[in-house]
Design a protein around this motif. Sequence first.
Motif, mmCIF file in Angstrom:
data_model
loop_
_atom_site.group_PDB
_atom_site.id
_atom_site.type_symbol
_atom_site.label_atom_id
_atom_site.label_comp_id
_atom_site.label_asym_id
_atom_site.label_seq_id
_atom_site.Cartn_x
_atom_site.Cartn_y
_atom_site.Cartn_z
ATOM 1 N N TYR A 1 0.309 -4.238 12.855
ATOM 2 C CA TYR A 1 0.818 -3.572 11.659
ATOM 3 C C TYR A 1 -0.187 -3.702 10.539
ATOM 4 O O TYR A 1 -0.871 -4.710 10.418
ATOM 5 N N ARG A 2 -0.271 -2.668 9.724
ATOM 6 C CA ARG A 2 -1.146 -2.715 8.558
ATOM 7 C C ARG A 2 -0.409 -2.085 7.375
ATOM 8 O O ARG A 2 0.428 -1.186 7.544
ATOM 9 N N VAL A 3 -0.772 -2.547 6.208
ATOM 10 C CA VAL A 3 -0.184 -2.026 4.983
ATOM 11 C C VAL A 3 -0.786 -0.649 4.705
ATOM 12 O O VAL A 3 -1.998 -0.466 4.810
ATOM 13 N N CYS B 1 13.663 4.715 -4.084
ATOM 14 C CA CYS B 1 14.819 3.949 -3.596
ATOM 15 C C CYS B 1 14.576 3.419 -2.189
ATOM 16 O O CYS B 1 14.911 2.281 -1.886
ATOM 17 N N ALA B 2 13.975 4.235 -1.330
ATOM 18 C CA ALA B 2 13.691 3.793 0.039
ATOM 19 C C ALA B 2 12.736 2.609 0.037
ATOM 20 O O ALA B 2 12.927 1.642 0.789
ATOM 21 N N VAL B 3 11.718 2.646 -0.827
ATOM 22 C CA VAL B 3 10.756 1.548 -0.904
ATOM 23 C C VAL B 3 11.421 0.293 -1.457
ATOM 24 O O VAL B 3 11.276 -0.800 -0.901
ATOM 25 N N PHE B 4 12.170 0.441 -2.556
ATOM 26 C CA PHE B 4 12.836 -0.723 -3.144
ATOM 27 C C PHE B 4 13.862 -1.326 -2.181
ATOM 28 O O PHE B 4 13.968 -2.548 -2.078
ATOM 29 N N LYS B 5 14.613 -0.487 -1.475
ATOM 30 C CA LYS B 5 15.580 -0.992 -0.498
ATOM 31 C C LYS B 5 14.887 -1.756 0.618
ATOM 32 O O LYS B 5 15.352 -2.802 1.052
ATOM 33 N N ALA B 6 13.771 -1.220 1.087
ATOM 34 C CA ALA B 6 13.044 -1.882 2.171
ATOM 35 C C ALA B 6 12.526 -3.247 1.729
ATOM 36 O O ALA B 6 12.562 -4.214 2.498
ATOM 37 N N LEU B 7 12.062 -3.355 0.515
ATOM 38 C CA LEU B 7 11.510 -4.623 0.032
ATOM 39 C C LEU B 7 12.576 -5.577 -0.496
ATOM 40 O O LEU B 7 12.281 -6.735 -0.764
ATOM 41 N N ALA B 8 13.816 -5.097 -0.634
ATOM 42 C CA ALA B 8 14.874 -5.922 -1.211
ATOM 43 C C ALA B 8 15.402 -6.993 -0.260
ATOM 44 O O ALA B 8 16.062 -7.926 -0.689
ATOM 45 N N ASP B 9 15.111 -6.879 1.014
ATOM 46 C CA ASP B 9 15.563 -7.868 1.990
ATOM 47 C C ASP B 9 14.547 -9.006 2.053
ATOM 48 O O ASP B 9 13.347 -8.752 2.180
ATOM 49 N N PRO B 10 14.993 -10.272 1.986
ATOM 50 C CA PRO B 10 14.055 -11.400 1.990
ATOM 51 C C PRO B 10 13.150 -11.457 3.223
ATOM 52 O O PRO B 10 11.954 -11.750 3.093
ATOM 53 N N VAL B 11 13.680 -11.159 4.398
ATOM 54 C CA VAL B 11 12.857 -11.203 5.610
ATOM 55 C C VAL B 11 11.815 -10.093 5.576
ATOM 56 O O VAL B 11 10.638 -10.312 5.885
ATOM 57 N N ARG B 12 12.219 -8.887 5.155
ATOM 58 C CA ARG B 12 11.262 -7.777 5.093
ATOM 59 C C ARG B 12 10.180 -8.037 4.055
ATOM 60 O O ARG B 12 9.000 -7.764 4.292
ATOM 61 N N LEU B 13 10.560 -8.579 2.916
ATOM 62 C CA LEU B 13 9.564 -8.890 1.896
ATOM 63 C C LEU B 13 8.586 -9.940 2.406
ATOM 64 O O LEU B 13 7.374 -9.831 2.199
ATOM 65 N N GLN B 14 9.094 -10.937 3.118
ATOM 66 C CA GLN B 14 8.224 -11.963 3.689
ATOM 67 C C GLN B 14 7.293 -11.358 4.742
ATOM 68 O O GLN B 14 6.099 -11.650 4.755
ATOM 69 N N LEU B 15 7.818 -10.522 5.615
ATOM 70 C CA LEU B 15 6.981 -9.870 6.628
ATOM 71 C C LEU B 15 5.904 -9.010 5.978
ATOM 72 O O LEU B 15 4.738 -9.051 6.385
ATOM 73 N N PHE B 16 6.287 -8.242 4.986
ATOM 74 C CA PHE B 16 5.313 -7.393 4.284
ATOM 75 C C PHE B 16 4.221 -8.252 3.654
ATOM 76 O O PHE B 16 3.027 -7.946 3.754
ATOM 77 N N SER B 17 4.613 -9.337 3.031
ATOM 78 C CA SER B 17 3.658 -10.246 2.404
ATOM 79 C C SER B 17 2.732 -10.886 3.435
ATOM 80 O O SER B 17 1.518 -11.016 3.201
ATOM 81 N N LEU B 18 3.289 -11.278 4.575
ATOM 82 C CA LEU B 18 2.465 -11.867 5.640
ATOM 83 C C LEU B 18 1.410 -10.884 6.136
ATOM 84 O O LEU B 18 0.246 -11.243 6.327
ATOM 85 N N ILE B 19 1.809 -9.649 6.332
ATOM 86 C CA ILE B 19 0.868 -8.633 6.821
ATOM 87 C C ILE B 19 -0.170 -8.321 5.746
ATOM 88 O O ILE B 19 -1.375 -8.278 6.020
ATOM 89 N N ALA B 20 0.275 -8.145 4.517
ATOM 90 C CA ALA B 20 -0.643 -7.809 3.426
ATOM 91 C C ALA B 20 -1.656 -8.918 3.172
ATOM 92 O O ALA B 20 -2.792 -8.646 2.780
ATOM 93 N N SER B 21 -1.271 -10.167 3.414
ATOM 94 C CA SER B 21 -2.170 -11.282 3.130
ATOM 95 C C SER B 21 -3.113 -11.594 4.284
ATOM 96 O O SER B 21 -4.045 -12.381 4.117
ATOM 97 N N HIS B 22 -2.892 -10.990 5.456
ATOM 98 C CA HIS B 22 -3.822 -11.167 6.576
ATOM 99 C C HIS B 22 -5.132 -10.451 6.244
ATOM 100 O O HIS B 22 -5.146 -9.473 5.492
ATOM 101 N N GLU B 23 -6.201 -10.915 6.851
ATOM 102 C CA GLU B 23 -7.502 -10.299 6.637
ATOM 103 C C GLU B 23 -7.441 -8.810 6.973
ATOM 104 O O GLU B 23 -6.954 -8.423 8.037
ATOM 105 N N GLY B 24 -7.897 -8.005 6.058
ATOM 106 C CA GLY B 24 -7.887 -6.559 6.274
ATOM 107 C C GLY B 24 -6.522 -5.927 6.060
ATOM 108 O O GLY B 24 -6.351 -4.739 6.313
#
Length: 120
Positions: free
Chosen positions: A97-99, A31-54
């Motif tokens: 930040y890193r994933v 639930c904590a993970v799904f809640k964190a990713l459920a916000d559009p800004v947080r999902l975008q930030l997570f995606s931006l970090i994950a897609s950066h090199e490394g």
Amino acid sequence: MSKSLEVEIAPARCSPLAREPLTPERTVEACAVFKALADPVRLQLFSLIASHEGGQACVCDILPAVDVSQPTVSHHLKVLRTAGLLESERRGSWVHYRVVPDALGVVADIVVPLTGMAIA
């Protein structure tokens, strides 16, 4: 004379479990993970970090990509860290930040079996 057809109807049964259901502890974690990713800004930030090199990025690299203030970005990154999706490290005046490598394991454990797909 009419012949009657007798149809035998099997008793209704529930389908068997395909896997173990989530434990109460795993449910809270998920639930904590799904809640964190459920916000559009947080999902975008997570995606931006994950897609950066490394799989890591400086906050200075991701800040211009979202249309919210720096304090708001900091708040969202803290939520992602608290949910166990990101790790951070201060380098000088910037935070990088890193994933977390197994961060999406919680999501994959729930979603993948429902799709019938195997994880490579």
